[in-house]
Enzyme design. Structure first.
Site, PDB file in Angstrom:
ATOM      1  N   HIS A 141      48.385   8.698  -1.276  1.00  0.00           N
ATOM      2  CA  HIS A 141      49.591   8.003  -1.055  1.00  0.00           C
ATOM      3  C   HIS A 141      50.433   7.887  -2.503  1.00  0.00           C
ATOM      4  O   HIS A 141      49.878   7.165  -3.330  1.00  0.00           O
ATOM      5  CB  HIS A 141      49.173   6.606  -0.454  1.00  0.00           C
ATOM      6  CG  HIS A 141      48.842   6.685   0.933  1.00  0.00           C
ATOM      7  ND1 HIS A 141      49.225   5.496   1.743  1.00  0.00           N
ATOM      8  CD2 HIS A 141      48.063   7.628   1.609  1.00  0.00           C
ATOM      9  CE1 HIS A 141      48.630   5.752   3.096  1.00  0.00           C
ATOM     10  NE2 HIS A 141      47.943   7.115   2.850  1.00  0.00           N
ATOM     11  N   PRO A 185      43.364  -9.943  -0.181  1.00  0.00           N
ATOM     12  CA  PRO A 185      43.381  -8.657  -0.135  1.00  0.00           C
ATOM     13  C   PRO A 185      44.762  -8.021  -0.075  1.00  0.00           C
ATOM     14  O   PRO A 185      44.830  -6.576  -0.275  1.00  0.00           O
ATOM     15  CB  PRO A 185      42.899  -8.232   1.172  1.00  0.00           C
ATOM     16  CG  PRO A 185      43.240  -9.345   2.071  1.00  0.00           C
ATOM     17  CD  PRO A 185      43.103 -10.706   1.141  1.00  0.00           C
ATOM     18  N   LYS A 215      42.975  -4.914  -4.543  1.00  0.00           N
ATOM     19  CA  LYS A 215      42.131  -4.827  -5.934  1.00  0.00           C
ATOM     20  C   LYS A 215      40.817  -4.969  -5.829  1.00  0.00           C
ATOM     21  O   LYS A 215      39.885  -4.646  -6.656  1.00  0.00           O
ATOM     22  CB  LYS A 215      42.673  -5.849  -6.855  1.00  0.00           C
ATOM     23  CG  LYS A 215      44.195  -5.590  -7.100  1.00  0.00           C
ATOM     24  CD  LYS A 215      44.067  -4.615  -8.246  1.00  0.00           C
ATOM     25  CE  LYS A 215      45.481  -3.954  -8.572  1.00  0.00           C
ATOM     26  NZ  LYS A 215      45.425  -2.515  -7.897  1.00  0.00           N
ATOM     27  N   TYR A 255      49.634  -1.958  -8.977  1.00  0.00           N
ATOM     28  CA  TYR A 255      48.938  -1.171  -7.736  1.00  0.00           C
ATOM     29  C   TYR A 255      48.185   0.105  -7.826  1.00  0.00           C
ATOM     30  O   TYR A 255      47.010   0.110  -7.522  1.00  0.00           O
ATOM     31  CB  TYR A 255      50.179  -1.052  -6.412  1.00  0.00           C
ATOM     32  CG  TYR A 255      49.621  -0.942  -5.283  1.00  0.00           C
ATOM     33  CD1 TYR A 255      49.772  -2.014  -4.473  1.00  0.00           C
ATOM     34  CD2 TYR A 255      48.883   0.326  -4.751  1.00  0.00           C
ATOM     35  CE1 TYR A 255      49.480  -1.908  -3.122  1.00  0.00           C
ATOM     36  CE2 TYR A 255      48.532   0.402  -3.444  1.00  0.00           C
ATOM     37  CZ  TYR A 255      48.547  -0.683  -2.576  1.00  0.00           C
ATOM     38  OH  TYR A 255      48.384  -0.777  -1.540  1.00  0.00           O
TER      39      TYR A 255
HETATM   40  C1  PHB Z   1      43.385  -1.635   4.214  1.00  0.00           C
HETATM   41  O1  PHB Z   1      42.200  -2.422   4.769  1.00  0.00           O
HETATM   42  O2  PHB Z   1      43.741  -0.578   4.612  1.00  0.00           O
HETATM   43  C2  PHB Z   1      44.087  -2.486   3.223  1.00  0.00           C
HETATM   44  C3  PHB Z   1      43.824  -3.709   2.874  1.00  0.00           C
HETATM   45  C4  PHB Z   1      44.673  -4.238   2.072  1.00  0.00           C
HETATM   46  C5  PHB Z   1      45.706  -3.461   1.304  1.00  0.00           C
HETATM   47  C6  PHB Z   1      45.930  -2.448   1.580  1.00  0.00           C
HETATM   48  C7  PHB Z   1      45.115  -1.813   2.650  1.00  0.00           C
HETATM   49  O3  PHB Z   1      46.661  -4.616   0.436  1.00  0.00           O
END
Ligand code: PHB
Ligand code: APR
Length: 393
Positions: free
Chosen positions: A75, A295, A299, A387
């Protein structure tokens, strides 16, 4: 009683414990991994899914990125959304780096299979564990199962047993300082059998609450809705979830998430937690045993990998050169990175979620901040470099 000897006793077969065991093996250091659950549980538990550029490089350097390189989804940016209007943060343009979407359980499968083919000693469903003598030169781990006790005698113990493990709680509380913050909301997450209809993630700020559009594989979508922490899943039928997802994620250009069979539903709490220091005698904490991030910044797994990278390097210097400087610095080295990731995760969380008791001033300030990130290259670059992952020092 059966006695075993190893250099490093590792508690927990999550990303931290398995990766540590693999890195140590590459440095010629022996370990035994002790895991409470069975192998299928470890391999199937759906959790995080975004690997920083830094983690992908680490997995490649460690020789375990074959499937990740084949199946991982690269991505090059994310979309930030405000009430249906999207703005792309182009990671590669801003930082030269990308992230990879690849489920934590896939990383766990790859690590388990590599450890087993390298002859690694992984003990699933190990029984009840206690840690002993970690203030002495030769600590041990006792494993109690069906009235038999195995004693694993080792030089060092790595506590990689997650937030609810026994490692952190075995350290006298007076030796630890805890930093903790809980948030007044949680995420209701689903895994859906639906081909992603966008290539990148959407982090949407909406007046009804935050929503996240993510994915796992070419046919699997992962979606989340901000909810109350005490949400009752029984009140969330599949139809209600899809309706809410359409309302919050629907875009001004007419895009909506594609629906599919809901394969899994769950609630994830939101917490920021750090314990200091990460070392007590010969017991070292790594991963979720030492810290939890909300989440939103993706990280958790990445921080676990950074910790064990530093721990493996420190143990290597000790065994190869009898140099303990890196082991002594382990906690401080990790904490410097952990606090930067804490700051970023807290910031992404505060930027995007609806704070139910926010004052009108705070609501306006929050929207202004999001608009600023969407309009300033400098602000977007700051988001992007955090990120994709800060470099490992
Ligand atoms: C995911 O579970 O795909 C996920 C979780 C938290 C994020 C991004 C993706 O910040
Ligand atoms: N004895 C043996 N094993 C234990 C014990 C115990 N007493 N307690 C916990 N464990 C095991 C758990 O069953 C789990 O498999 O330790 C492992 C810890 O793994 P994780 O919780 O995945 O933690 P970690 O390896 O630090 O990885 C952090 O997990 O929560 C996510 O977002 C987080 O992605 C991040 C990652």
């Amino acid at each position: 009683m059966v006695k075993f000897e190893t250099q490093v006793g590792i508690i927990g077969a999550g990303p931290a414990g398995l990766m540590l065991s693999h890195l140590l093996h590459q440095h010629g250091i022996t370990s035994i991994v002790l895991e409470a659950k069975n192998r299928a549980y470890c391999e199937e538990r759906v959790r995080a899914g975004v690997l920083e550029h830094t983690s992908v490089e680490m997995l490649r350097n460690a020789g375990i990125a074959h499937r990740l390189d084949r199946e991982g989804l690269r991505h090059e940016g994310i979309d930030l959304g405000l009430h249906g209007y999207l703005h792309r943060i182009p990671f590669v343009e801003l930082t030269g780096k990308a992230v990879t979407v690849y489920g934590q359980q896939e990383v766990v499968k790859d690590l388990i299979s590599q450890r087993l083919s390298d002859g690694g000693d992984l003990r699933f469903e190990c029984g009840e564990i206690s840690v002993h003598d970690f203030e002495e030169d030769r600590p041990s781990i006792h494993v109690d199962k069906e009235d038999n006790v195995d004693v694993i005698s080792c030089d060092y113990i790595a506590g990689c047993d997650g937030f609810h493990g026994i490692s952190r709680s075995s350290i006298p509380p007076r030796a630890l300082t805890v930093y903790d913050r809980t948030y007044p909301f949680a995420w209701l997450g689903i895994l859906a059998e639906a081909a992603p209809s966008r290539e990148e993630l959407i982090y949407m700020h909406h007046e009804r609450g935050f929503a996240l559009y993510s994915m796992r594989a070419p046919r699997i979508t992962r979606l989340y809705l901000q909810c109350k922490p005490d949400v009752d899943l029984a009140e969330w039928s599949d139809d209600r979830i899809w309706n809410e997802l359409h309302t919050r994620l629907g875009c001004s250009d007419g895009w909506r998430p594609t629906e599919g069979k809901i394969l899994q539903k769950g609630v994830t709490g939101m917490r920021s937690f750090v314990v200091e220091p990460l070392q007590f005698g010969r017991l070292f904490l790594a991963g979720d045993a030492a810290h939890i991030v909300p989440p939103t910044g993706a990280k958790g797994m990445n921080l676990a990998f950074a910790d064990v990278h530093y721990l493996a390097e420190a143990l290597r210097a000790k065994y190869r050169d009898n140099d303990e400087a890196k082991l002594d610095a382990y906690s401080a080295t990790c904490l410097s990175r952990i606090w930067k990731a804490q700051r970023f995760s807290w910031w992404m969380t505060s930027l995007l979620h609806l704070f139910y008791d926010a004052s009108p001033f705070d609501r306006k300030r929050q929207v202004a901040e999001l608009q600023y990130v969407m309009s300033s290259r400098a602000a977007a670059t700051s988001l992007a470099e955090n990120y994709v992952g800060l470099p490992l020092d």
